[in-house]
Design a protein around this motif. Structure first.
Motif, PDB file in Angstrom:
ATOM      1  N   LEU A  89       0.813  -1.213   0.000  1.00 41.55           N
ATOM      2  CA  LEU A  89       0.000   0.000   0.000  1.00 41.55           C
ATOM      3  C   LEU A  89       0.847   1.263   0.000  1.00 41.55           C
ATOM      4  O   LEU A  89       1.873   1.351   0.686  1.00 41.55           O
ATOM      5  CB  LEU A  89      -0.922   0.031   1.222  1.00 41.55           C
ATOM      6  N   ASP A  90       0.402   2.248  -0.756  1.00 40.06           N
ATOM      7  CA  ASP A  90       0.949   3.598  -0.711  1.00 40.06           C
ATOM      8  C   ASP A  90       0.688   4.190   0.673  1.00 40.06           C
ATOM      9  O   ASP A  90      -0.282   3.839   1.347  1.00 40.06           O
ATOM     10  CB  ASP A  90       0.246   4.424  -1.797  1.00 40.06           C
ATOM     11  N   ALA A  91       1.545   5.121   1.099  1.00 43.55           N
ATOM     12  CA  ALA A  91       1.441   5.708   2.436  1.00 43.55           C
ATOM     13  C   ALA A  91       0.055   6.261   2.728  1.00 43.55           C
ATOM     14  O   ALA A  91      -0.458   6.099   3.848  1.00 43.55           O
ATOM     15  CB  ALA A  91       2.487   6.811   2.596  1.00 43.55           C
TER      16      ALA A  91
ATOM     17  N   GLU B   2      -4.054   7.603   8.996  1.00 40.57           N
ATOM     18  CA  GLU B   2      -4.147   8.494  10.153  1.00 40.57           C
ATOM     19  C   GLU B   2      -2.823   9.210  10.423  1.00 40.57           C
ATOM     20  O   GLU B   2      -2.800  10.280  11.044  1.00 40.57           O
ATOM     21  CB  GLU B   2      -4.577   7.705  11.399  1.00 40.57           C
ATOM     22  N   ALA B   3      -1.715   8.656   9.948  1.00 44.20           N
ATOM     23  CA  ALA B   3      -0.403   9.290  10.143  1.00 44.20           C
ATOM     24  C   ALA B   3      -0.022  10.181   8.972  1.00 44.20           C
ATOM     25  O   ALA B   3       0.554  11.250   9.158  1.00 44.20           O
ATOM     26  CB  ALA B   3       0.669   8.226  10.361  1.00 44.20           C
ATOM     27  N   TYR B   4      -0.331   9.722   7.748  1.00 40.52           N
ATOM     28  CA  TYR B   4       0.066  10.451   6.546  1.00 40.52           C
ATOM     29  C   TYR B   4      -1.190  11.060   5.926  1.00 40.52           C
ATOM     30  O   TYR B   4      -1.722  10.564   4.929  1.00 40.52           O
ATOM     31  CB  TYR B   4       0.770   9.508   5.574  1.00 40.52           C
ATOM     32  N   HIS B   5      -1.653  12.134   6.524  1.00 43.56           N
ATOM     33  CA  HIS B   5      -2.969  12.685   6.183  1.00 43.56           C
ATOM     34  C   HIS B   5      -2.905  14.057   5.530  1.00 43.56           C
ATOM     35  O   HIS B   5      -3.941  14.661   5.230  1.00 43.56           O
ATOM     36  CB  HIS B   5      -3.836  12.776   7.445  1.00 43.56           C
ATOM     37  N   SER B   6      -1.700  14.570   5.305  1.00 42.45           N
ATOM     38  CA  SER B   6      -1.528  15.886   4.682  1.00 42.45           C
ATOM     39  C   SER B   6      -0.190  15.885   3.948  1.00 42.45           C
ATOM     40  O   SER B   6       0.645  14.999   4.150  1.00 42.45           O
ATOM     41  CB  SER B   6      -1.534  16.990   5.742  1.00 42.45           C
ATOM     42  N   ARG B   7       0.019  16.889   3.120  1.00 42.02           N
ATOM     43  CA  ARG B   7       1.321  16.972   2.449  1.00 42.02           C
ATOM     44  C   ARG B   7       2.445  17.124   3.471  1.00 42.02           C
ATOM     45  O   ARG B   7       3.528  16.551   3.299  1.00 42.02           O
ATOM     46  CB  ARG B   7       1.326  18.124   1.454  1.00 42.02           C
ATOM     47  N   ALA B   8       2.192  17.865   4.538  1.00 41.50           N
ATOM     48  CA  ALA B   8       3.228  18.055   5.556  1.00 41.50           C
ATOM     49  C   ALA B   8       3.615  16.737   6.214  1.00 41.50           C
ATOM     50  O   ALA B   8       4.795  16.473   6.462  1.00 41.50           O
ATOM     51  CB  ALA B   8       2.750  19.051   6.606  1.00 41.50           C
ATOM     52  N   THR B   9       2.637  15.884   6.498  1.00 39.56           N
ATOM     53  CA  THR B   9       2.937  14.613   7.149  1.00 39.56           C
ATOM     54  C   THR B   9       3.418  13.549   6.167  1.00 39.56           C
ATOM     55  O   THR B   9       4.031  12.563   6.572  1.00 39.56           O
ATOM     56  CB  THR B   9       1.706  14.080   7.900  1.00 39.56           C
ATOM     57  N   LEU B  10       3.160  13.756   4.888  1.00 37.96           N
ATOM     58  CA  LEU B  10       3.584  12.789   3.867  1.00 37.96           C
ATOM     59  C   LEU B  10       5.043  12.977   3.495  1.00 37.96           C
ATOM     60  O   LEU B  10       5.699  12.021   3.081  1.00 37.96           O
ATOM     61  CB  LEU B  10       2.697  12.940   2.627  1.00 37.96           C
ATOM     62  N   TYR B  11       5.541  14.173   3.662  1.00 40.43           N
ATOM     63  CA  TYR B  11       6.928  14.467   3.296  1.00 40.43           C
ATOM     64  C   TYR B  11       7.756  14.607   4.569  1.00 40.43           C
ATOM     65  O   TYR B  11       8.145  15.710   4.971  1.00 40.43           O
ATOM     66  CB  TYR B  11       6.984  15.718   2.414  1.00 40.43           C
ATOM     67  N   ARG B  12       8.002  13.462   5.184  1.00 39.10           N
ATOM     68  CA  ARG B  12       8.768  13.402   6.427  1.00 39.10           C
ATOM     69  C   ARG B  12       9.216  11.956   6.638  1.00 39.10           C
ATOM     70  O   ARG B  12       8.738  11.052   5.935  1.00 39.10           O
ATOM     71  CB  ARG B  12       7.900  13.844   7.610  1.00 39.10           C
ATOM     72  N   PRO B  13      10.115  11.689   7.587  1.00 38.02           N
ATOM     73  CA  PRO B  13      10.537  10.303   7.834  1.00 38.02           C
ATOM     74  C   PRO B  13       9.363   9.425   8.245  1.00 38.02           C
ATOM     75  O   PRO B  13       8.370   9.906   8.810  1.00 38.02           O
ATOM     76  CB  PRO B  13      11.549  10.438   8.976  1.00 38.02           C
TER      77      PRO B  13
END
Length: 262
Positions: free
Chosen positions: A101-103, A109-120
């Protein structure tokens, strides 16, 4: 060369280059010139290729991406797999889908925005052990192969997870590639190298105009991604041509860049 979809139960020892592509386009974007120049003993393994779970409620960034791609949620995977099959056929390379699965679907619930998707990646992201297990298998069953993984330029969590997992590979078996389109941003490569804080040596892979043309045509096959990545196919061709010509400098032709452990 004719592209073939294979399974990982085949004889992997026949491959001397294995490209790990987090998403349906990363191998063509980042390594398409090298692949097109010598596809015979190369294999592309694309990781995030599973459909969203039934009944999933899409988070905000998934809804945003679906709209950006111009695809309904139930069309996304079918359309993107068709684009990828066309791109792999142009490159003439064998390929396989890991079916993960893609993030944005894997841990919504963890990768719910561009800000949270572009991080470790979060510590318990299931992609980390999945990639580690895959790499362990590849080291054993493709003993002659160099495994190519993303350097993590641009900080997409799926790219960073693959990079993080690849650090456990024997150093002589792994190489890291410039993540395109992120590497086209001024200063992005240098920023990532500073973050890695690990000695890496750059190596250029040269290819001729026919391989560049195949790469451009393969990237253009990802029609749903063109506007978001480049602003359109014409802008993509201009950017890709300029980038690879600049890397080659006075060596002639075009080049992609990889990074090896020193």
């Amino acid at each position: 060369m004719t592209a073939h979809v294979i399974g990982l139960d085949v004889n992997l020892a026949r491959y001397d280059r294995v490209y790990l592509s987090p998403h349906l386009d990363d191998a063509a974007l980042s390594c398409g010139g090298a692949i097109a120049a010598a596809p015979q003993r190369a294999l592309v393994i694309t990781l995030c290729t599973a459909p969203p779970p039934p009944g999933v409620i899409f988070n905000a960034v998934a809804v945003e991406f679906h709209a950006e791609w111009g695809l309904a949620p139930d069309e996304v995977l079918r359309a993107r797999l068709a684009e990828d099959a066309a791109a792999m056929a142009i490159l003439g390379v064998d390929y396989v889908y890991a079916g993960w699965l893609d993030a944005i679907y894997r841990v919504p619930e963890a990768y719910h925005s561009r800000a949270t998707l572009y991080r470790p990646p979060i510590p318990d992201d299931p992609l980390l052990p999945q990639v580690r297990d895959l790499l362990t298998m590849l080291v054993e069953r493709a003993p002659q192969a160099t495994i190519y993984a993303p350097l993590g330029i641009g900080h997409h969590v799926d790219h960073l997870a693959v990079f993080q997992a690849a650090l456990a590979c024997p150093p002589d078996r792994i190489a890291f590639y410039d993540d395109i389109n992120y590497a086209l941003i001024a200063g992005a490569v240098e920023q990532r190298l500073a973050e890695v804080a690990k000695p890496l040596a750059a190596e250029l892979i040269l290819f001729d105009p026919s391989a560049l043309r195949a790469k451009i045509e393969a990237i253009a096959a990802y029609r749903s991604q063109m506007a978001a990545l480049f602003g359109g196919a014409t802008a993509m061709e201009t950017a890709i041509t300029a980038y690879h010509a600049a890397l080659a400098q006075d060596r002639g032709g075009y080049a992609e860049r990889i990074w090896r452990n020193t």
